[in-house]
Design a protein around this motif. Structure first.
Motif, short mmCIF file in Angstrom:
data_model
loop_
_atom_site.label_atom_id
_atom_site.label_comp_id
_atom_site.label_asym_id
_atom_site.label_seq_id
_atom_site.Cartn_x
_atom_site.Cartn_y
_atom_site.Cartn_z
N THR A 85 0.83 -1.20 0.00
CA THR A 85 0.00 0.00 0.00
C THR A 85 0.86 1.25 0.00
O THR A 85 0.57 2.23 -0.71
CB THR A 85 -0.92 0.01 1.24
N LYS A 110 0.90 4.26 -2.83
CA LYS A 110 0.65 5.67 -2.53
C LYS A 110 1.82 6.53 -2.96
O LYS A 110 1.65 7.64 -3.48
CB LYS A 110 0.37 5.84 -1.05
N ASP A 160 1.66 6.96 -6.67
CA ASP A 160 0.32 7.33 -7.15
C ASP A 160 -0.16 6.30 -8.18
O ASP A 160 -0.53 6.63 -9.31
CB ASP A 160 0.33 8.73 -7.76
N ASN A 169 -7.28 1.29 -7.97
CA ASN A 169 -7.05 2.69 -7.63
C ASN A 169 -6.92 3.51 -8.91
O ASN A 169 -6.57 3.01 -9.96
CB ASN A 169 -5.78 2.85 -6.79
#
Length: 339
Positions: A11, A15, A18, A37
């Motif tokens: 994760t 992040k 992106d 995502n």
């Protein structure tokens, strides 16, 4: 963002970069990781979801290899069939000794229309050759058909997109069907890949991610003018992460090829990297560890596309990472692999 059982380190990587796309990891049919995502359409803020279709660039060379192996199973060609015997097209400067095996293993020595050893930006190809005209395999022939050989036949591994264009044309000539029609019927349908296909960028079906190219100044653009309008034998199919898992399962359960032919597809024929114990089979990369095959994997990169997928024979695990950005899939894939 939609997550299921995602590891904290994975994760964090997502992040940090992106990440935009989908991730799926299964052991046989047991779900281990699942993640969606980013936006499939940034303009309309449409989110990627579990069934979003993504371009996979060269990741679909294995579909071409399976198609050829099916024709060999049917005794319609052999791996030692000469290019000049199975394709009624002129290649005036090509060596007469080129075989289907050479094309499958990137050892034919032919010129490539996009030579990754000397060219950097795939989009540069379409400055003089409109990408919107590139819809079929034969449209690529003028880019390499009359060029001289780059290497001697069998001299060494030279990753080659043109070789797979030729394999797609062989599928068409031998089967009497369009390449995408053949793969859809004999690979996708047989594997249960119901959402996958060779779609045209100017006629994409619903729930298909547009590819995006991010610029250093923070701006972005879609990849619609950077890749051929329709993919083919060398790359450009669209899949869902579930469909890619179905493909690996069907392949390993001998639902696409018989056991002997599957073994031929997955044989490590040629060493590809001096720094790694990495080989190439027919349309698939093969890694070894202590002389034991540890991973079969495919990957693809285009402007606005990054893709990695693997099957680990020791554990029965399949991983799939699809992204509609030019980078990101590899970082996520490697972090998943550490698990």
């Amino acid at each position: 963002m939609k997550m299921h059982l995602i590891n904290e380190k994975v994760t964090a990587i997502m992040k940090e970069i992106d990440f935009s796309g989908n991730v799926l990891v299964k052991r046989n049919n047991e779900l281990l990781q699942h993640y969606s995502n980013g936006f499939s359409n940034r303009t309309h803020h449409t989110l990627n979801n579990e069934q979003t279709r993504f371009g996979i660039a060269s990741g679909c060379k294995i579909f071409t290899a399976v198609a050829i192996c099916q024709l060999v199973e049917k005794d319609q060609v052999t791996f030692e069939s000469k290019l000049s015997d199975v394709l009624d097209m002129p290649f005036p400067h090509f060596d007469e000794g080129i075989t289907i095996h050479h094309l499958l293993t990137h050892t034919a020595g032919i010129p490539d229309y996009f030579d990754e050893e000397v060219m950097k930006d795939f989009a540069d190809l379409w400055v003089n050759q409109p990408m919107y005209l590139m819809r079929y395999g034969h449209n690529f022939l003028p880019l390499f058909q009359h060029e001289p050989m780059k290497l001697a036949v069998g001299e060494r591994f030279h990753y080659n997109n043109a070789g797979y264009i030729l394999l797609g044309l062989i599928v068409e000539q031998v089967s009497g069907k369009g390449f995408d029609e053949y793969v859809t019927e004999h690979v996708f349908k047989r594997a249960g890949m119901e959402q996958s296909g060779y779609f045209e960028l100017d006629a994409l079906p619903s729930n298909t991610a547009l590819g995006y190219i991010d610029e250093e100044d923070g701006s972005w653009k879609s990849n619609i003018y950077s890749v051929p309008v329709k993919g083919g034998a060398d790359g450009g199919a669209f899949v869902t992460v579930d469909d890619m898992h179905h493909f690996w399962q069907a392949l390993m359960k001998f639902e696409l090829l018989n056991p002997e032919m599957t073994q031929q597809l997955l044989t490590p024929y040629i060493h590809t990297d001096d720094d790694y114990d990495r080989f190439y089979g027919y349309g698939v990369w093969i890694d070894k560890r202590d002389d034991i095959i540890s991973k079969y994997h495919v990957m693809g990169y285009d402007p606005g596309v990054s893709f990695h997928s693997a099957f680990y024979p020791e554990s029965g695990v399949t991983s799939v990472v699809c992204s509609n950005k030019s980078e990101g899939a590899f970082d996520v894939f490697k972090e998943l692999e550490k698990l």
